[in-house]
Design a protein around this motif. Structure first.
Motif, PDB file in Angstrom:
ATOM      1  N   ALA A  64     -17.845 -32.074   8.024  1.00  0.00           N
ATOM      2  CA  ALA A  64     -17.557 -31.727   6.636  1.00  0.00           C
ATOM      3  C   ALA A  64     -17.229 -33.000   5.877  1.00  0.00           C
ATOM      4  O   ALA A  64     -16.722 -33.967   6.453  1.00  0.00           O
ATOM      5  CB  ALA A  64     -16.377 -30.757   6.564  1.00  0.00           C
ATOM      6  N   ALA A  65     -17.544 -32.994   4.596  1.00  0.00           N
ATOM      7  CA  ALA A  65     -17.109 -34.093   3.732  1.00  0.00           C
ATOM      8  C   ALA A  65     -16.843 -33.516   2.353  1.00  0.00           C
ATOM      9  O   ALA A  65     -17.559 -32.626   1.884  1.00  0.00           O
ATOM     10  CB  ALA A  65     -18.157 -35.195   3.655  1.00  0.00           C
ATOM     11  N   LEU A  66     -15.796 -34.021   1.738  1.00  0.00           N
ATOM     12  CA  LEU A  66     -15.442 -33.515   0.411  1.00  0.00           C
ATOM     13  C   LEU A  66     -15.106 -34.663  -0.524  1.00  0.00           C
ATOM     14  O   LEU A  66     -14.796 -35.773  -0.112  1.00  0.00           O
ATOM     15  CB  LEU A  66     -14.279 -32.517   0.525  1.00  0.00           C
ATOM     16  CG  LEU A  66     -12.981 -32.964   1.188  1.00  0.00           C
ATOM     17  CD1 LEU A  66     -12.094 -33.741   0.218  1.00  0.00           C
ATOM     18  CD2 LEU A  66     -12.225 -31.752   1.707  1.00  0.00           C
ATOM     19  N   SER A  67     -15.225 -34.334  -1.800  1.00  0.00           N
ATOM     20  CA  SER A  67     -14.806 -35.258  -2.854  1.00  0.00           C
ATOM     21  C   SER A  67     -13.639 -34.610  -3.572  1.00  0.00           C
ATOM     22  O   SER A  67     -13.435 -33.394  -3.500  1.00  0.00           O
ATOM     23  CB  SER A  67     -15.958 -35.522  -3.831  1.00  0.00           C
ATOM     24  OG  SER A  67     -16.432 -34.307  -4.389  1.00  0.00           O
ATOM     25  N   ILE A  68     -12.856 -35.460  -4.238  1.00  0.00           N
ATOM     26  CA  ILE A  68     -11.711 -34.941  -4.961  1.00  0.00           C
ATOM     27  C   ILE A  68     -11.763 -35.380  -6.412  1.00  0.00           C
ATOM     28  O   ILE A  68     -12.330 -36.424  -6.746  1.00  0.00           O
ATOM     29  CB  ILE A  68     -10.377 -35.340  -4.287  1.00  0.00           C
ATOM     30  CG1 ILE A  68     -10.251 -36.840  -4.170  1.00  0.00           C
ATOM     31  CG2 ILE A  68     -10.245 -34.701  -2.933  1.00  0.00           C
ATOM     32  CD1 ILE A  68      -8.925 -37.252  -3.546  1.00  0.00           C
ATOM     33  N   VAL A  69     -11.183 -34.577  -7.268  1.00  0.00           N
ATOM     34  CA  VAL A  69     -11.208 -34.824  -8.708  1.00  0.00           C
ATOM     35  C   VAL A  69     -10.534 -36.161  -9.010  1.00  0.00           C
ATOM     36  O   VAL A  69      -9.452 -36.462  -8.480  1.00  0.00           O
ATOM     37  CB  VAL A  69     -10.482 -33.677  -9.448  1.00  0.00           C
ATOM     38  CG1 VAL A  69     -10.359 -33.993 -10.937  1.00  0.00           C
ATOM     39  CG2 VAL A  69     -11.200 -32.353  -9.215  1.00  0.00           C
ATOM     40  N   GLY A  70     -11.200 -36.958  -9.831  1.00  0.00           N
ATOM     41  CA  GLY A  70     -10.623 -38.211 -10.287  1.00  0.00           C
ATOM     42  C   GLY A  70     -10.635 -39.326  -9.277  1.00  0.00           C
ATOM     43  O   GLY A  70      -9.884 -40.301  -9.421  1.00  0.00           O
ATOM     44  N   SER A  71     -11.485 -39.239  -8.267  1.00  0.00           N
ATOM     45  CA  SER A  71     -11.509 -40.252  -7.214  1.00  0.00           C
ATOM     46  C   SER A  71     -12.935 -40.488  -6.734  1.00  0.00           C
ATOM     47  O   SER A  71     -13.771 -39.586  -6.791  1.00  0.00           O
ATOM     48  CB  SER A  71     -10.645 -39.789  -6.038  1.00  0.00           C
ATOM     49  OG  SER A  71     -10.788 -40.662  -4.939  1.00  0.00           O
ATOM     50  N   GLU A  72     -13.173 -41.689  -6.254  1.00  0.00           N
ATOM     51  CA  GLU A  72     -14.463 -41.997  -5.643  1.00  0.00           C
ATOM     52  C   GLU A  72     -14.424 -41.762  -4.133  1.00  0.00           C
ATOM     53  O   GLU A  72     -15.401 -42.004  -3.441  1.00  0.00           O
ATOM     54  CB  GLU A  72     -14.828 -43.460  -5.908  1.00  0.00           C
ATOM     55  CG  GLU A  72     -15.029 -43.774  -7.377  1.00  0.00           C
ATOM     56  CD  GLU A  72     -15.346 -45.245  -7.617  1.00  0.00           C
ATOM     57  OE1 GLU A  72     -15.641 -45.970  -6.647  1.00  0.00           O
ATOM     58  OE2 GLU A  72     -15.285 -45.649  -8.784  1.00  0.00           O
ATOM     59  N   ALA A  73     -13.294 -41.304  -3.635  1.00  0.00           N
ATOM     60  CA  ALA A  73     -13.122 -41.147  -2.189  1.00  0.00           C
ATOM     61  C   ALA A  73     -14.089 -40.125  -1.596  1.00  0.00           C
ATOM     62  O   ALA A  73     -14.411 -39.118  -2.229  1.00  0.00           O
ATOM     63  CB  ALA A  73     -11.690 -40.720  -1.884  1.00  0.00           C
ATOM     64  N   VAL A  74     -14.538 -40.413  -0.394  1.00  0.00           N
ATOM     65  CA  VAL A  74     -15.300 -39.466   0.429  1.00  0.00           C
ATOM     66  C   VAL A  74     -14.445 -39.205   1.660  1.00  0.00           C
ATOM     67  O   VAL A  74     -14.131 -40.128   2.403  1.00  0.00           O
ATOM     68  CB  VAL A  74     -16.664 -40.050   0.844  1.00  0.00           C
ATOM     69  CG1 VAL A  74     -17.370 -39.104   1.822  1.00  0.00           C
ATOM     70  CG2 VAL A  74     -17.524 -40.320  -0.381  1.00  0.00           C
ATOM     71  N   ILE A  75     -14.054 -37.957   1.836  1.00  0.00           N
ATOM     72  CA  ILE A  75     -13.139 -37.622   2.930  1.00  0.00           C
ATOM     73  C   ILE A  75     -13.853 -36.675   3.875  1.00  0.00           C
ATOM     74  O   ILE A  75     -14.314 -35.602   3.468  1.00  0.00           O
ATOM     75  CB  ILE A  75     -11.848 -36.998   2.376  1.00  0.00           C
ATOM     76  CG1 ILE A  75     -11.182 -38.020   1.447  1.00  0.00           C
ATOM     77  CG2 ILE A  75     -10.917 -36.589   3.517  1.00  0.00           C
ATOM     78  CD1 ILE A  75     -10.041 -37.490   0.653  1.00  0.00           C
ATOM     79  N   SER A  76     -13.938 -37.090   5.135  1.00  0.00           N
ATOM     80  CA  SER A  76     -14.714 -36.298   6.095  1.00  0.00           C
ATOM     81  C   SER A  76     -13.808 -35.699   7.163  1.00  0.00           C
ATOM     82  O   SER A  76     -12.644 -36.078   7.308  1.00  0.00           O
ATOM     83  CB  SER A  76     -15.791 -37.175   6.742  1.00  0.00           C
ATOM     84  OG  SER A  76     -15.187 -38.224   7.470  1.00  0.00           O
ATOM     85  N   GLY A  77     -14.393 -34.766   7.890  1.00  0.00           N
ATOM     86  CA  GLY A  77     -13.704 -34.152   9.012  1.00  0.00           C
ATOM     87  C   GLY A  77     -14.717 -33.592   9.985  1.00  0.00           C
ATOM     88  O   GLY A  77     -15.883 -33.382   9.635  1.00  0.00           O
TER      89      GLY A  77
END
Ligand code: ZN
Length: 139
Positions: free
Chosen positions: A30-43
Motif C-alpha cells: 500500500a502507499a498513500l499520500s497526505i494532504v499538504g505534503s509531498e510524502a509517499v508513505i508505504s506499507g
C-alpha cells in the motif's frame, strides 16, 4: 504538490516485495499520500504466527503516516497492490475513515498497473465515526 497515483503505485509495488506473508502467501503493498505534503508513505502486510497479530498493509501505512505527520494527518489518496485487484478489508476501511474524507480515491492495482478506482464512500458508504460518539441516547 501531492504525488500522483503512478508514484504511489510504484511505492506500493516496492512495499509489497517486503511483505511478511509466510502463512497466507498473500502479499500486499500500500502507499498513500497526505494532504499538504509531498510524502509517499508505504506499507506492507506483516503476518504473525499468532494470526491475530497480523497487520494489513493499509493499516501499516496509516500508522506510519500518523507517526510521521501527526494526529491531524488527512489521507488524500491510497493505492493498493495485490496479485489480483482487491479492496481493503473492512477493518482497514474503518481505520482509513478516521483519517480521510468519503471522496478518498482508492486505486486497486497489481504489479502491472492500476485497474480500478473507487472512493471510500463507495467501499464503506455507512460508517461509524466520531460523530456517532456524540449522540449517546442515554445521556
Ligand atoms: Zn485490512
Amino acid at each position: 504538490m501531492n504525488p500522483d497515483e503512478k508514484t504511489l503505485w510504484k511505492a506500493a509495488v516496492r512495499a509489497r516485495e517486503n511483505a511478511h506473508a509466510p502463512y497466507s502467501g498473500y502479499r500486499v503493498g500500500a502507499a498513500l499520500s497526505i494532504v499538504g505534503s509531498e510524502a509517499v508513505i508505504s506499507g506492507c502486510n506483516v503476518e504473525n504466527a499468532s494470526y491475530g497479530g497480523t497487520l494489513c498493509a493499509e493499516r501499516v501505512a496509516v500508522c506510519r503516516a500518523v507517526a510521521e505527520h501527526g494526529p491531524d494527518t488527512r489521507i488524500s489518496a491510497l493505492v493498493l497492490v495485490t496479485a489480483t485487484p482487491a479492496p481493503p478489508c473492512g477493518l482497514c476501511l474503518q481505520v482509513l475513515s478516521e483519517f480521510a474524507k468519503g471522496d478518498l480515491p482508492v486505486f486497486l492495482a497489481t504489479p502491472s498497473g492500476i485497474h480500478r478506482t473507487y472512493t471510500l464512500d463507495d467501499l464503506l458508504p455507512i460508517r461509524f465515526d466520531n460523530a456517532n460518539l456524540e449522540h449517546d441516547p442515554h445521556d
